[in-house]
Design a protein around this motif. Structure first.
Motif, short mmCIF file in Angstrom:
data_model
loop_
_atom_site.label_atom_id
_atom_site.label_comp_id
_atom_site.label_asym_id
_atom_site.label_seq_id
_atom_site.Cartn_x
_atom_site.Cartn_y
_atom_site.Cartn_z
N ASN A 137 -33.55 -18.80 -32.15
CA ASN A 137 -34.35 -17.91 -32.98
C ASN A 137 -35.51 -17.31 -32.19
O ASN A 137 -35.88 -16.15 -32.38
N THR A 138 -36.07 -18.09 -31.29
CA THR A 138 -37.16 -17.59 -30.45
C THR A 138 -36.67 -16.47 -29.53
O THR A 138 -37.39 -15.48 -29.31
N ASP A 139 -35.44 -16.59 -29.03
CA ASP A 139 -34.87 -15.50 -28.23
C ASP A 139 -34.76 -14.22 -29.06
O ASP A 139 -34.98 -13.12 -28.55
N MET A 140 -34.40 -14.37 -30.34
CA MET A 140 -34.30 -13.19 -31.20
C MET A 140 -35.68 -12.57 -31.43
O MET A 140 -35.84 -11.34 -31.34
N VAL A 141 -36.67 -13.39 -31.70
CA VAL A 141 -38.02 -12.87 -31.91
C VAL A 141 -38.52 -12.18 -30.64
O VAL A 141 -39.16 -11.12 -30.70
N ASN A 142 -38.22 -12.75 -29.50
CA ASN A 142 -38.62 -12.13 -28.23
C ASN A 142 -37.95 -10.77 -28.05
O ASN A 142 -38.59 -9.80 -27.62
N LEU A 143 -36.66 -10.70 -28.38
CA LEU A 143 -35.94 -9.42 -28.30
C LEU A 143 -36.59 -8.39 -29.22
O LEU A 143 -36.82 -7.23 -28.83
N ILE A 144 -36.89 -8.79 -30.44
CA ILE A 144 -37.51 -7.87 -31.40
C ILE A 144 -38.86 -7.38 -30.86
O ILE A 144 -39.15 -6.17 -30.88
N ASN A 145 -39.68 -8.30 -30.37
CA ASN A 145 -41.00 -7.92 -29.88
C ASN A 145 -40.91 -6.98 -28.68
O ASN A 145 -41.65 -5.99 -28.59
N GLU A 146 -40.01 -7.28 -27.75
CA GLU A 146 -39.85 -6.43 -26.57
C GLU A 146 -39.29 -5.06 -26.96
O GLU A 146 -39.67 -4.03 -26.37
N ALA A 147 -38.38 -5.04 -27.93
CA ALA A 147 -37.86 -3.75 -28.40
C ALA A 147 -38.97 -2.92 -29.04
O ALA A 147 -39.11 -1.72 -28.77
#
Length: 573
Positions: free
Chosen positions: A103-113
């Motif tokens: 889930n943290t990888d997903m949040v990181n992807l969202i933030n970087e996007a």
């Protein structure tokens, strides 16, 4: 009469309608400039060397994604799955599948996007779960007072016809992969049979029946406690991910939730309820439907609906030749070099849909998706043909969707072995081709460990080969998207009109216009030179070109000449 239920239903309907009106006529403002990029996560970029793509891989390619000109990505299912149907058999809606990360990888992807101005939408499988889902396991255990007791549809008896469907399914070589029938025999404490949505491993969630038959006790009202609990769960799932920064959902099989609903009024009311809730709590978030009936889905509260190979099949008449993998015998398509297609059906159906929905929501013609063949299939192979088709996709009204790899002309690869329920869809789910080499820069694994094989034609079909080539498909697509973003007339809200004669299909010429600004797109996917006479539009300035096109301005009429496999976009002055 149950006045309490009647009052509740009326209150929901009023709230839903107010919510749709409060949102504005088409959704959040960012949609008018949106260009989506669909990513099949298993096939985009692998960072751990296991041959399967992952979320850190997608994050590592965000700068490339931004360079295309797209500003929204849609990811196919990333939640924990049984992987019998490409991620569409979900075990846990609140957890990223370990194959992709955390889930943290997903949040990181969202933030970087978001740092790059890119929105992120996820795939929501609203109609069913995996049979490995804890909800289903607990429901099947038989405790009628458990939390999930009525999340699914059970019966101890079914019709002879349904029993025969089960018998025939069980006689097939692989019953688990059969879509035959709607009931599955389990002999669980909760009931002998459960309803499925697609494969045996995908039990249907219980959103109720539009018109329940009292003789069938499993047919619960949409207002019964079980179906209402499932609706609350659906809101909880969306809220969980919205709160982590997700910008919207593409909803799988969006029209299928309520059973016994032939006119879709009950499922439309359900989605209107969800739309009102989103408008109130997450007004910048969007819903995209896999419905392929915009005249129903958009009034139901979806911001975007796809025109694809389902329902009215407009897409088929444009892109599926008779001998294509998704073609039908005797049915030719418009975007084919032989020039055997027709525009009659497209014009009749699309003009009606456009007129009915253009001020309420968006219709999307995707370049392809995970469920059908890529644009580069069969005879539609050479660069010119792909550029002509991309000119259509990127100058039509509505929201464009580019399927990953179509921007570099990746091929549909026929004859691949099925994997995770892919069937013949394997050929459209192959790894993204970043560079030359046996794994195309997708992974450090051995070629035999790739999720699916690749075919770069010795590196020619790859990002590395096309990135700096001004004649490449990739840079042609970048140019079209830049042009689209530069003009309100060409953008998602600009108006549309076919100005050529649809009874003379080649060429197709249409205008996009708004507030005194007009563009004309001319398309000739056939292998023959063609000419069209148009009512006078004005002087034409060429803004995009592939092939040979001449525009001659007259007093009463204009004339446009296109060479074989040619397309152009003109600004009319």
């Amino acid at each position: 009469m149950n006045y309490r239920n009647l009052f509740y239903a009326l209150a929901l309907a009023i709230t839903a309608n107010l919510g749709v009106m409060a949102q504005g006529h088409k959704g959040p403002a960012w949609l008018s400039n949106a260009v989506f990029y669909q990513i099949y996560p298993s096939s985009y970029m692998d960072t751990d060397g296991n041959g399967i793509g992952d979320l850190p891989g997608i994050t590592s390619k965000l700068d490339y994604i931004k360079s295309i000109g797209v500003n929204t990505i849609w990811l196919n299912p990333v939640f924990e799955s049984g992987w019998f149907d490409g991620g569409y058999d979900i075990i846990d809606f609140y957890k990223i599948d370990p194959r992709f990360g955390t889930n943290t990888d997903m949040v990181n992807l969202i933030n970087e996007a978001h740092k790059r101005g890119i929105k992120v939408c996820l795939d929501l499988v609203a109609g069913h779960t995996s049979d490995k889902c804890q909800w289903f396991k607990e429901c099947a255990s038989g405790d009628r007072n458990s939390r999930y007791a009525d999340y699914f549809i059970w019966s101890d008896s079914i019709s002879r016809k349904d029993m025969e469907q089960i018998r025939q399914r069980n006689s097939e070589p692989n019953p688990q992969a059969s879509t035959r029938g709607k009931w599955v025999e389990l002999d669980a404490p909760r009931g002998k049979y459960y309803q499925k949505n697609y494969y045996v491993c995908q039990p249907a969630l219980n959103y109720g029946y539009a018109n329940p038959n009292p003789a069938n006790p499993w047919e619960q009202s949409v207002n019964a406690p079980g179906p209402q609990a499932v609706r609350r769960e659906l809101r909880n799932i969306m809220a969980f991910w919205f709160d982590k920064g997700v910008d919207g959902f593409r909803v799988d099989m969006a029209a299928s939730l309520v059973k016994g609903d032939p006119d879709k009024k009950a499922v439309m009311a359900l989605w209107q309820e969800m739309r009102a809730w989103i408008n109130k709590n997450y007004p910048e978030c969007v819903l995209v439907s896999e419905w392929s009936d915009p005249k129903k889905s958009i009034p139901a509260g979806f911001n975007i609906d796809f025109e694809i190979h389902l329902a009215d099949k407009i897409y088929n008449t444009l892109f599926f030749a008779s001998d294509d993998p998704w073609g039908a015998k005797g049915k030719e398509c418009y975007f084919d070099k032989r020039g055997l297609g027709s525009l009659d059906y497209f014009y009749k159906k699309y003009a009606d849909i456009y007129t009915s929905t253009h001020d309420k929501g968006y219709v999307a013609f995707p370049t392809a998706n995970h469920d059908f063949q890529r644009l580069r299939t069969g005879r539609r192979y050479d660069l010119q043909q792909l550029k002509v088709a991309m000119t259509f996709f990127l100058t039509m009204p509505g929201v464009p969707f580019i399927y990953y790899g179509d921007e570099i002309g990746m091929k549909y690869l026929p004859g691949l072995q099925p994997k995770e329920g892919s069937r013949k869809r394997s050929g459209t789910r192959t790894p993204m081709q970043w560079s030359a080499g046996e794994t195309a820069g997708f992974s450090t694994c051995k070629p035999e460990n790739l999720y699916f094989p690749v075919d770069t034609e010795n590196g020619k079909i790859s990002v590395a080969a096309e990135d700096n080539d001004p004649r490449s498909l990739l840079n042609f697509v970048r140019g079209l998207i830049k042009l689209r973003h530069s003009s309100p007339a060409l953008n998602n809200d600009g108006k549309w009109q076919l100005v050529s004669d649809h009874s003379k299909p080649y060429p197709m010429v249409y205008t996009r216009f708004v507030d005194g600004e007009t563009y004309a797109t001319a398309l000739n996917p056939s292998g023959h030179s063609v000419t069209a006479s148009l009512a006078h539009l004005g002087k034409a300035e060429k803004m995009s070109l592939t092939g040979k096109v001449k525009y001659k301005t007259g007093n009463a009429n204009d004339k446009i000449e296109l060479g074989p496999v040619s397309a152009a976009v003109f600004k009319i002055r």
